[in-house]
Design an enzyme around this catalytic site. Structure first.
Site, PDB file in Angstrom:
ATOM      1  N   LYS A 110       0.791  -1.143  -0.031  1.00 16.89           N
ATOM      2  CA  LYS A 110       0.010   0.054  -0.013  1.00 16.89           C
ATOM      3  C   LYS A 110       0.674   1.218  -0.100  1.00 16.89           C
ATOM      4  CE  LYS A 110      -1.934  -1.169   3.985  1.00 16.89           C
ATOM      5  NZ  LYS A 110      -1.483  -2.349   4.241  1.00 16.89           N
TER       6      LYS A 110
ATOM      7  N   ARG B  18     -10.269   0.263   7.790  1.00 14.48           N
ATOM      8  CA  ARG B  18      -9.870  -1.197   8.011  1.00 14.48           C
ATOM      9  C   ARG B  18     -10.861  -1.930   8.798  1.00 14.48           C
ATOM     10  NH1 ARG B  18      -4.067  -0.059   8.541  1.00 14.48           N
ATOM     11  NH2 ARG B  18      -3.249  -2.195   8.849  1.00 14.48           N
TER      12      ARG B  18
ATOM     13  N   ARG C 167      -0.954  -9.306  12.989  1.00 13.20           N
ATOM     14  CA  ARG C 167      -1.820  -8.423  12.089  1.00 13.20           C
ATOM     15  C   ARG C 167      -2.453  -9.292  11.099  1.00 13.20           C
ATOM     16  NH1 ARG C 167       3.794  -5.830  10.824  1.00 13.20           N
ATOM     17  NH2 ARG C 167       2.883  -4.644   9.259  1.00 13.20           N
TER      18      ARG C 167
END
Ligand code: AP5
Ligand code: MG
Length: 189
Positions: free
Chosen positions: A14, A89, A145
């Site tokens: 990203k 998110r 994560r």
């Protein structure tokens, strides 16, 4: 206004791809991760709170990150649009972004989903951990994560498909080829 959501799992590229396309389209770049790491570096109260979540590979609470995003957006100088990197998110964040942009007479133009296999994500992040040492680039935190990504963030793929804004990008391979595919997706919208 061109408002782009660049989306993908940790390590999907990203940040790397955002840097390559901001100049081309005259965009501002908001990376919520970069904003938080700057707060940590500056030793602010927000930084201290953020660090507790980041070190655990967990997301900050929606209300907090939505406030941060709103004030970052308000602080931007004039640009032709924004590339949102690492935000939204969660579904709540996506809904907040939609509303925030609507209040400004704007909308998301496209959501780019950088799709990269999990073994490659792990490889990239472990390598970066050895080289530049981001505190959350260690195997245990990377695994957390990735778990958080699958449970809380990946549902946004269907959310953006329903909005008609979804674009799939093969995020594995040469940087230049990925950038070309991203530009095609942006210009196709
Ligand atoms: P954030 O900073 O957003 O981290 P992330 O999503 O885990 O993603 P990364 O920045 O690690 O990866 P990237 O996709 O940007 O890839 P990059 O280009 O760097 O968030 C960190 C934390 O902050 C979160 O865990 C959370 O705690 C908190 N947070 C942030 N936003 C939040 C939000 N909205 N809500 C709640 N909490 C939030 O590339 C990775 C590596 O791969 C680099 O070394 C790069 O050189 C390499 N690479 C890139 N592309 C390629 C390629 N094509 N081939 C080979 N290598 C490549
Ligand atoms: Mg990043």
């Amino acid at each position: 206004m061109l408002n782009i959501v660049i989306f993908g799992a940790p390590g999907s590229g990203k940040g790397t791809q955002s840097e390559r396309i901001v100049t081309k389209y005259g965009l501002s770049h908001i990376s919520t991760g970069d904003v938080l790491r700057a707060e940590i570096k500056n030793g602010t109260d927000l930084g201290r709170t953020a660090k507790q979540y980041i070190d655990q590979g967990q997301l900050l609470p929606d209300e907090l990150i939505i406030d941060i995003l709103a004030s970052t957006l308000d602080g931007l100088k004039d640009s032709k649009g924004v590339i949102f990197d690492g935000f939204p998110r969660t579904i709540a964040q996506a809904e907040a972004l939609k509303q925030m942009l609507a209040e400004r007479g704007q909308a998301v133009s496209v959501m780019l989903d950088l799709d990269v296999p999990e073994d490659e994500l792990m490889k990239r992040l472990l390598l970066r951990g050895q080289q530049s040492g981001r505190a959350d680039d260690n195997e245990e935190t990377i695994r957390k994560r990735l778990t958080v990504y699958h449970s809380q963030t990946a549902p946004l793929i269907d959310w953006y498909k329903k909005e008609g804004l979804y674009a799939h990008i093969n995020g594995l391979g040469e940087l230049e080829r990925i950038t070309t595919d991203i530009c095609a997706a942006i210009e196709g919208k």
